[in-house]
Design a protein around this motif. Sequence first.
Motif, PDB file in Angstrom:
ATOM      1  N   LEU A 298       7.338  29.921   5.206  1.00  0.00           N
ATOM      2  CA  LEU A 298       7.557  29.697   3.779  1.00  0.00           C
ATOM      3  C   LEU A 298       8.569  28.582   3.537  1.00  0.00           C
ATOM      4  CD1 LEU A 298       7.727  33.313   2.317  1.00  0.00           C
ATOM      5  CD2 LEU A 298       6.181  31.500   1.572  1.00  0.00           C
ATOM      6  N   HIS A 299       9.585  28.491   4.388  1.00  0.00           N
ATOM      7  CA  HIS A 299      10.645  27.507   4.216  1.00  0.00           C
ATOM      8  C   HIS A 299      10.831  26.729   5.516  1.00  0.00           C
ATOM      9  CE1 HIS A 299      11.666  29.557   0.493  1.00  0.00           C
ATOM     10  NE2 HIS A 299      11.688  30.697   1.166  1.00  0.00           N
ATOM     11  N   ARG A 300      11.346  25.533   5.399  1.00  0.00           N
ATOM     12  CA  ARG A 300      11.610  24.707   6.585  1.00  0.00           C
ATOM     13  C   ARG A 300      12.408  25.501   7.615  1.00  0.00           C
ATOM     14  NH1 ARG A 300      11.785  18.834   6.011  1.00  0.00           N
ATOM     15  NH2 ARG A 300      13.380  18.919   7.629  1.00  0.00           N
ATOM     16  N   GLN A 304      18.385  26.842   5.292  1.00  0.00           N
ATOM     17  CA  GLN A 304      19.085  28.103   5.090  1.00  0.00           C
ATOM     18  C   GLN A 304      18.745  28.632   3.687  1.00  0.00           C
ATOM     19  OE1 GLN A 304      20.924  29.480   7.533  1.00  0.00           O
ATOM     20  NE2 GLN A 304      20.476  27.683   8.827  1.00  0.00           N
ATOM     21  N   PRO A 305      18.871  29.957   3.463  1.00  0.00           N
ATOM     22  CA  PRO A 305      18.594  30.482   2.115  1.00  0.00           C
ATOM     23  C   PRO A 305      19.341  29.761   1.006  1.00  0.00           C
ATOM     24  CG  PRO A 305      18.758  32.283   3.673  1.00  0.00           C
ATOM     25  CD  PRO A 305      19.134  31.031   4.439  1.00  0.00           C
ATOM     26  N   SER A 306      20.514  29.238   1.295  1.00  0.00           N
ATOM     27  CA  SER A 306      21.269  28.523   0.270  1.00  0.00           C
ATOM     28  C   SER A 306      20.583  27.221  -0.135  1.00  0.00           C
ATOM     29  CB  SER A 306      22.687  28.226   0.761  1.00  0.00           C
ATOM     30  OG  SER A 306      22.664  27.457   1.960  1.00  0.00           O
ATOM     31  N   GLU A 330      12.338  33.842  -2.331  1.00  0.00           N
ATOM     32  CA  GLU A 330      13.731  33.642  -1.936  1.00  0.00           C
ATOM     33  C   GLU A 330      14.206  34.694  -0.942  1.00  0.00           C
ATOM     34  OE1 GLU A 330      13.935  36.411  -5.509  1.00  0.00           O
ATOM     35  OE2 GLU A 330      12.662  34.817  -4.700  1.00  0.00           O
ATOM     36  N   ASP A 331      13.369  35.708  -0.624  1.00  0.00           N
ATOM     37  CA  ASP A 331      13.739  36.785   0.288  1.00  0.00           C
ATOM     38  C   ASP A 331      13.678  36.284   1.733  1.00  0.00           C
ATOM     39  OD1 ASP A 331      14.038  39.033   1.824  1.00  0.00           O
ATOM     40  OD2 ASP A 331      12.462  40.195   0.852  1.00  0.00           O
ATOM     41  N   PRO A 332      14.811  36.225   2.446  1.00  0.00           N
ATOM     42  CA  PRO A 332      14.797  35.696   3.823  1.00  0.00           C
ATOM     43  C   PRO A 332      13.981  36.550   4.784  1.00  0.00           C
ATOM     44  CG  PRO A 332      16.928  36.658   3.293  1.00  0.00           C
ATOM     45  CD  PRO A 332      16.160  36.609   2.013  1.00  0.00           C
TER      46      PRO A 332
END
Length: 385
Positions: A298-300, A304-306, A330-332
């Motif tokens: 979902l994210h690179r 980091q979540p921030s 946004e859920d890690p």
Amino acid sequence: MIETFGYQRIKQTSLNFVDAMKIGDKPGIYRKEQGEGESFYGSYHAAHVLDLFGELHNRPAADLDIWAEQFQRRQTEQGYFSGNTANGSRIRTLDELEPIWHYTRGNIWALRMLDRKPERELSFLEPLLDADRLYRWVKHYDWRNSWAAGNQVLAAATALFALRDWFGASEVDSLMEKAMFPALEELQDSKTGYWGTQYGADLPNGLFGTIHVIPIYFALGWPLRHLERSIDSTLACQLPDGSFWPGGSDCPDFDGAYQLANLASLTDYRREDVEKACRRYLAHALQHESPDGVGWLLHRKDSQPSDWVPRPHWIWKEGETTATAELRDEDPNRTHIMLGSWFYPLSIALVSHLLGDTGYEGPYHFNSHSLHVCNVFNEPLEQNQ
């Protein structure tokens, strides 16, 4: 086209996730993400992943029949699709269709990938078969939220094309040209090349709305205006790391890649800048490849979540006339979903098609029956079928 080593890796990473999300032995039953049960979106997106790599129709016809049946049984008496059995006999007015457009679109695209059709005609479309009403319907949306409005219009186009192809409604192309085309032309912003920005949509929202509009143009061979301004706008939307959303996000990232690859097939304006942007995008997309070779993040993987900004999912709730933004991703603990294993390889396919020297070129299948896969450079549908 030969299979590069990069293509083979992208394909295997994507198919590995499809395999990991499979539930049981019955064909076509998938979860969307780890820890969930059977999911419409899992099964719908899995069909697209397999089709992108030419794997779907290698399966027995009987298996595809079983896969298609889950979508067919969601069709209501009026012809739209719903996951709620209580809607089976519900007749909706045009205004009451808002909550079902996106879900209906997905079921139609899934059936088109499987080369199957539903039992019932799409009678819910009857109000839009009047040219004046279709024109006014396209214009009635609040295009300050181009993203949400474009989603609805793309869904209606999907259903109208299905009515034409499945049920012989030969008047659809003429209707679209008489009604939808002029409405959309009036809604395009000549200063940005995007839809909705003249009404207040910011550039990213305009981008995400625009990529739901231009596939309709490509599907019908309509001329697309303001190409240079649209390229300027898309380049302005790209972030320094190559993404189109902070921390990366499957929908916005695909949208940016789709826009770049298609516009560059229509004009050489700022060609060097566009190619540089595509190379930055490719490097970014590869940062979403799961380190274990199973799917797309979902994210690179270096974020980091921030760094993340939750993106809105536009939901049309029953009884409401505007879309509601639900913020997700946004859920890690959520790391992969089936959509990413469709959109990241698809966007890599698009930029590698344009660049031609990335090492990720291959025989990707761009199937125009699914409008997210409909590009200006696709082969005619008759050759794809």
